[in-house]
Design a protein around this motif. Structure first.
Motif, short mmCIF file in Angstrom:
data_model
loop_
_atom_site.label_atom_id
_atom_site.label_comp_id
_atom_site.label_asym_id
_atom_site.label_seq_id
_atom_site.Cartn_x
_atom_site.Cartn_y
_atom_site.Cartn_z
N ASN A 1 0.82 -1.21 0.00
CA ASN A 1 0.00 0.00 0.00
C ASN A 1 0.86 1.26 0.00
N ARG A 2 2.00 1.19 0.65
CA ARG A 2 2.87 2.36 0.61
C ARG A 2 3.40 2.60 -0.80
N LEU B 1 1.82 1.88 -3.51
CA LEU B 1 0.71 2.46 -4.26
C LEU B 1 0.55 3.93 -3.93
N GLN B 2 0.69 4.27 -2.65
CA GLN B 2 0.59 5.68 -2.24
C GLN B 2 1.65 6.52 -2.93
N HIS C 1 3.10 5.91 -5.79
CA HIS C 1 2.74 6.05 -7.19
C HIS C 1 1.65 7.10 -7.36
N LEU C 2 0.66 7.05 -6.47
CA LEU C 2 -0.39 8.06 -6.50
C LEU C 2 0.19 9.44 -6.33
N GLN C 3 1.13 9.57 -5.43
CA GLN C 3 1.76 10.85 -5.16
C GLN C 3 2.43 11.39 -6.43
N LEU D 1 1.50 10.58 -9.61
CA LEU D 1 0.47 10.90 -10.61
C LEU D 1 -0.38 12.09 -10.20
N ALA D 2 -0.31 12.49 -8.95
CA ALA D 2 -1.13 13.60 -8.47
C ALA D 2 -0.60 14.94 -8.95
N HIS D 3 0.61 14.96 -9.49
CA HIS D 3 1.15 16.21 -10.01
C HIS D 3 0.63 16.44 -11.42
N ASN E 1 2.57 8.19 -16.76
CA ASN E 1 1.37 8.58 -17.51
C ASN E 1 1.67 9.71 -18.48
N HIS F 1 -4.44 17.29 -3.12
CA HIS F 1 -5.05 16.21 -3.88
C HIS F 1 -5.97 15.43 -2.95
N LEU G 1 -7.10 2.07 -3.45
CA LEU G 1 -5.95 2.72 -4.05
C LEU G 1 -5.83 2.34 -5.52
N LEU H 1 -5.83 4.79 -8.74
CA LEU H 1 -4.76 4.74 -9.73
C LEU H 1 -5.34 4.53 -11.12
N LYS I 1 -5.23 9.63 -19.56
CA LYS I 1 -4.60 10.90 -19.90
C LYS I 1 -5.60 12.03 -20.05
N ASN J 1 -7.51 15.14 -10.34
CA ASN J 1 -6.29 15.84 -10.73
C ASN J 1 -6.57 16.77 -11.92
#
Lengths: 228, 228
Positions: A149-150, A152-153, A155-157, A159-161, A198, B80, B152, B156, B162, B198
């Motif tokens: 889970n960390r 995944l977090q 990775h989310l962090q 993609l959140a940009h 992405n 986010h 999660l 994702l 995109k 996002n």
DNA sequence: GAAGGGGTGTTGCCGTGGCAACGGACAAGC
DNA sequence: GCTTGTCCGTTGCCACGGCAACACCCCTTC
């Protein structure tokens, strides 16, 4: 593809990189657990597919050696690179909580290696025919899920940009922190990195060039250095 | 903020929406576990912050009533929206595997409610002074982590698209599947939805308008219908 | 009724980045 | 040598969407 009962093999002898799920177990205990669970061993070569999105399976994959890329596609045929798994990583644990036992990702080997295929049904079923070591396996599995889970977090962090540059910097910063060094080598080529972030490969190359020109990073091929 | 030992309160009586972590426990067992763990009860009002990113804490939050938004920010001040948690959801379990015990997210209440603050240190420590119910708590925690994992993965899956339209359709499809209906109401306003996807709020409104004009969806305020 | 505020829709501007196409570097095989 | 394949860099075009500004709706409060 070699797929034999594990207790006929010699995995118990190499306790150096003992997979997390057997953490704290003695060799004889490992043998017992693997008998109970019916663990199977599978050798694989680069390019081989360990599990395919949509497959119905009861087995969680545990990598002992080698590397594999975990991907997920969508209806339009776009692929997204979720993560790179290496020795002692787990893959496909989501089937444990999916009533349809349907695999959500595709894992493709990039290096020759060995994996354990573990039928996890018996672990979650308290009434199952599993030996008394069950609760310790569950405990190890909990730690594995925490680590997963960390990941995944993180990775989310990334993609959140919104901007590609910000995603790159986030990714690089995470890598630098994990490696304890601002210099690191990626296992991913440009295509795969773009998939993970992405983004488009050409746009990725363009942004990397710009960042190098501005003195933010330096790189050659897969060797990167985070400056500033 | 009310923060009292839980066994002075009456949570054990409302076993209807028993939180997953106490699944399978009798009221008296719940009382014992809560004594062992030192569970505390906290009432909160809308706008109150249950946990703040960067805080050092040993407690995992378990919502009994109410709703809260889980957010994460970055250095540039962008926020986010990770998820919406409601009754029986868990928040902040990541501190269990962070040596620094640092909270990674901020949880803001949107409705009045009640939460349990559970010191999880004793759960992970096999030598800890926890009663024999420990292994069952661990087992429930594993299921919770599995559910979290799926959340999660879904998020994702949304962010892996995109175009904003594709992200919206993915999000709507997930909601429709979860609700077993193509008609649903969102708890999020436009700003929060944009944060979650996002995207920019204006761009989100624009895309929603276009999708309505093209007959893909229909909506009014927070009521949506997925057509086609 | 008037004023104020929160949430939402709309629109013009323009930059980031997706897409396609091409060229160069490098390795393997003949 | 030539060929083929793979990976990476570069560039022109232009669309998606970020940003800012404003209007509208609805509700509350005075």
């Amino acid at each position: 593809m070699s797929l034999v009962p594990l207790w006929d093999s010699d995995i118990g002898s190499s306790t150096d990189n003992l997979p997390e799920i057997f953490s704290g177990f003695s060799p004889s205990e490992i043998t017992r657990v693997m008998r109970c669970l019916g663990v199977r061993r599978r050798a694989f070569s680069p390019g081989e597919i360990l599990a395919r999105e949509g497959d119905i399976s009861h087995a969680v994959v545990l990598l002992l050696q080698g590397t594999a890329l975990v991907r997920r596609g969508d209806a339009e045929g776009n692929r997204h690179l979720i993560e790179v798994i290496t020795a002692s990583d787990v893959f496909g644990e989501e089937i444990l909580w999916d009533p349809a036992r349907r695999c959500q990702h595709t894992a493709t080997a990039t290096e020759q290696g060995v994996a354990l295929m573990i039928d996890m049904q018996k672990i979650l079923d308290p009434q199952g025919p599993l030996c008394e070591l069950r609760s310790r396996v569950v405990e190890n599995l909990l730690r594995i899920m925490g680590a997963k889970n960390r990941k995944l977090q993180e990775h989310l962090q990334v993609l959140a940009h919104k901007s590609l540059r910000a995603r790159l910097l986030e990714f690089f910063t995470q890598h630098a922190a994990a490696n304890q060094s601002t210099i690191f080598t990626l296992r991913l080529n440009r295509n795969e990195l773009a998939e993970h972030l992405n983004a488009d490969r050409a746009a990725l190359s363009r942004e990397l060039s710009r960042m190098k020109a501005e003195g933010l990073i330096d790189y050659h091929r897969n060797s990167f250095q985070l400056l500033r």
